[in-house]
Design an enzyme around this catalytic site. Structure first.
Site, PDB file in Angstrom:
ATOM      1  N   ALA B  95     -51.236 -15.949 -28.858  1.00 61.08           N
ATOM      2  CA  ALA B  95     -50.915 -17.285 -29.438  1.00 61.08           C
ATOM      3  C   ALA B  95     -52.113 -17.680 -30.422  1.00 61.08           C
ATOM      4  CB  ALA B  95     -51.044 -18.291 -28.340  1.00 61.08           C
ATOM      5  N   THR B 108     -53.273 -25.901 -30.084  1.00 60.96           N
ATOM      6  CA  THR B 108     -54.106 -26.583 -29.342  1.00 60.96           C
ATOM      7  C   THR B 108     -54.375 -26.520 -27.951  1.00 60.96           C
ATOM      8  OG1 THR B 108     -52.432 -28.466 -29.701  1.00 60.96           O
ATOM      9  CG2 THR B 108     -53.977 -28.783 -31.297  1.00 60.96           C
ATOM     10  N   ASN B 109     -53.022 -26.237 -27.224  1.00 62.07           N
ATOM     11  CA  ASN B 109     -52.834 -26.179 -26.026  1.00 62.07           C
ATOM     12  C   ASN B 109     -53.069 -24.816 -25.335  1.00 62.07           C
ATOM     13  OD1 ASN B 109     -52.332 -28.800 -25.683  1.00 62.07           O
ATOM     14  ND2 ASN B 109     -50.266 -28.406 -26.542  1.00 62.07           N
ATOM     15  N   CYS B 110     -54.175 -24.253 -25.975  1.00 57.46           N
ATOM     16  CA  CYS B 110     -54.252 -22.676 -25.462  1.00 57.46           C
ATOM     17  C   CYS B 110     -55.520 -22.416 -24.957  1.00 57.46           C
ATOM     18  CB  CYS B 110     -54.192 -21.978 -26.948  1.00 57.46           C
ATOM     19  SG  CYS B 110     -53.993 -20.581 -26.961  1.00 57.46           S
ATOM     20  N   ILE B 111     -55.681 -21.486 -23.916  1.00 54.29           N
ATOM     21  CA  ILE B 111     -57.075 -21.384 -23.219  1.00 54.29           C
ATOM     22  C   ILE B 111     -57.708 -20.314 -24.243  1.00 54.29           C
ATOM     23  CG2 ILE B 111     -57.985 -20.466 -21.082  1.00 54.29           C
ATOM     24  CD1 ILE B 111     -55.264 -20.226 -19.935  1.00 54.29           C
TER      25      ILE B 111
END
Lengths: 98, 111, 119
Positions: B95, B108-111
Site C-alpha cells: 500500500a 493515511t489508514n495504513c500500518i
C-alpha cells in the site's frame, strides 16, 4: 440492546433532539446535558415534543447544567455525575450526539 | 529538502519520499523512485501502478492494504490481487510503496 | 470478536469537518477489518446527492471518497427515509448503494450494534 442517547446541543439551534426522538427504541433513554437542557423550558416547542413522547423514567437531565441555566422541570429526572455514570452502565451502550 | 533528479528536472519529495506535487509524476519519475527503493520495474509492477492510478482517479484517495488487494483483484483478477503477490512486488509494504511509485499521496489508514 | 460499530453521519458535506470525520472513522475501521455500519441521516443525506461538483471549493472530494467505502469493506450502508424525503432527494438516485430505513427500522438498527457514535 438498550441505548442511552446523550445530547448536549440546544434544541433551538438544530434538530438533534427531534431526530433522536424519531429513532428512539422503546427501552432507550435520553440524557440532556449542556445546552440541551433548554429543551425543558416550559411552554416551548421542544418541551411539547418531549411531553408528547411520554418518556416516563426514560428522560434525564444533568442537574448542575439545568440549575446553571435556570431550568426547573419535573419532566426529566435530575441526575448528578455519579448517577450519570450509573446510567451509562445500566444501558448496553451510550450514543453521544456530537 | 528531499529531491529527485530525472533528466533535467528536479522533483521535490516529502521526508518519506512521496511526491510533493502529484502533477510531477511520469513513468520516468516512477522508474527513478523505484530505483531509490532497489526495485527495477517489471510489467507486473507497471500493471499494479496503473491500477493504483485508476483507484486514485476514481476515489481521490490512496488505498490501505485491504482495499488495494480488493481493487487489484477486481481489475486484474485474484491471481494478481492477493497479498503474497503484491508483497513480493513491493518489498512487503504494497500500500505504501506502490502508492509512492504510482505518484499518489501517502495512504493515511495504513500500518 | 471485535465489537460492531454504527457511525451515524448527520451533517452536510461541505460546510464543516463532521462529515469528513465520520468518513475517516469508517475508512480507518474498514481498513482494520472492524464490523462497521454507516447511517446517513438529517443533513448527512446530502452527502449522497448525485452530481455534486466540489472542485470549485478547493476541498478534498468527499463525494468521491465516499464511493471508496465498499472497497474498504464498509458495505453496510443505510439512509434515513424521513431525512431523504424531507430534503426532496430521490432514494433511487443516491450516489451509494444504501438501504432505506423508516424510523422503526432505524431504532432496531441502532439496537443491533455494540457501539454507536453520532457525528
Amino acid at each position: 440492546m438498550t441505548t442511552l442517547h446523550v445530547i448536549s446541543h440546544s434544541p433551538f439551534g438544530d434538530n438533534r433532539l427531534a431526530s433522536c426522538l424519531r429513532l428512539l427504541g422503546t427501552d432507550d433513554a435520553i440524557l440532556l446535558c449542556g445546552d440541551a437542557v433548554y429543551a425543558l423550558r416550559a411552554g416551548t416547542a421542544p418541551q411539547q415534543l418531549l411531553q408528547t413522547a411520554r418518556l416516563q423514567h426514560r428522560l434525564f437531565a444533568l442537574a448542575e447544567d439545568a440549575q446553571a441555566r435556570a431550568i426547573d422541570s419535573t419532566l426529566a429526572e435530575a441526575v448528578d455525575y455519579p448517577a450519570f455514570v450509573e446510567l451509562s452502565l445500566r444501558f448496553d451502550k451510550v450514543n453521544s450526539w456530537l | 529538502m528531499n529531491a529527485l533528479t530525472v533528466g533535467e528536472h528536479h522533483i521535490a519529495l516529502d521526508k518519506d519520499g512521496f511526491l510533493l506535487d502529484l502533477q510531477d509524476w511520469s513513468p520516468a519519475v516512477a522508474e527513478a523512485l523505484a530505483e531509490r527503493e532497489g526495485i527495477a520495474l517489471s510489467p507486473e509492477h507497471w500493471e499494479v501502478l496503473e491500477v493504483l492510478r485508476g483507484f486514485y482517479q476514481e476515489y481521490q484517495l490512496s488505498p490501505a492494504t485491504r482495499p488495494l488487494i480488493k481493487y487489484t483483484a477486481l481489475k486484474l483478477g485474484v491471481e494478481k490481487g492477493n497479498s503474497p503477490h503484491l508483497n513480493r512486488l513491493f518489498n512487503g509494504t504494497p500500500a505504501k510503496l506502490a502508492a509512492k511509485l504510482a505518484g499518489l499521496p501517502k495512504p493515511t489508514n495504513c500500518i | 470478536m471485535a465489537k460492531s460499530l454504527l457511525i451515524i453521519s448527520r451533517q452536510a458535506p461541505w460546510s464543516g469537518p463532521s462529515a469528513r470525520e465520520a468518513l475517516d472513522i469508517a475508512l480507518a475501521g474498514g481498513a482494520f477489518d472492524l464490523p462497521l455500519g454507516m447511517l446517513f441521516m438529517d443533513d448527512g443525506v446530502f452527502q449522497l446527492a448525485a452530481a455534486q461538483q466540489p472542485a470549485s471549493l478547493q476541498l478534498k472530494d468527499l463525494a468521491a471518497n465516499l464511493q471508496a467505502l465498499p472497497m474498504f469493506g464498509v458495505e453496510k450502508l443505510f439512509v434515513c427515509a424521513h431525512s431523504v424525503a424531507e430534503r426532496g432527494l430521490d432514494p433511487a438516485s443516491l450516489s451509494l448503494p444504501v438501504e432505506v430505513l423508516d424510523d422503526a427500522a432505524l431504532a432496531a438498527l441502532i439496537g443491533r450494534y455494540d457501539q454507536v457514535v453520532t457525528l
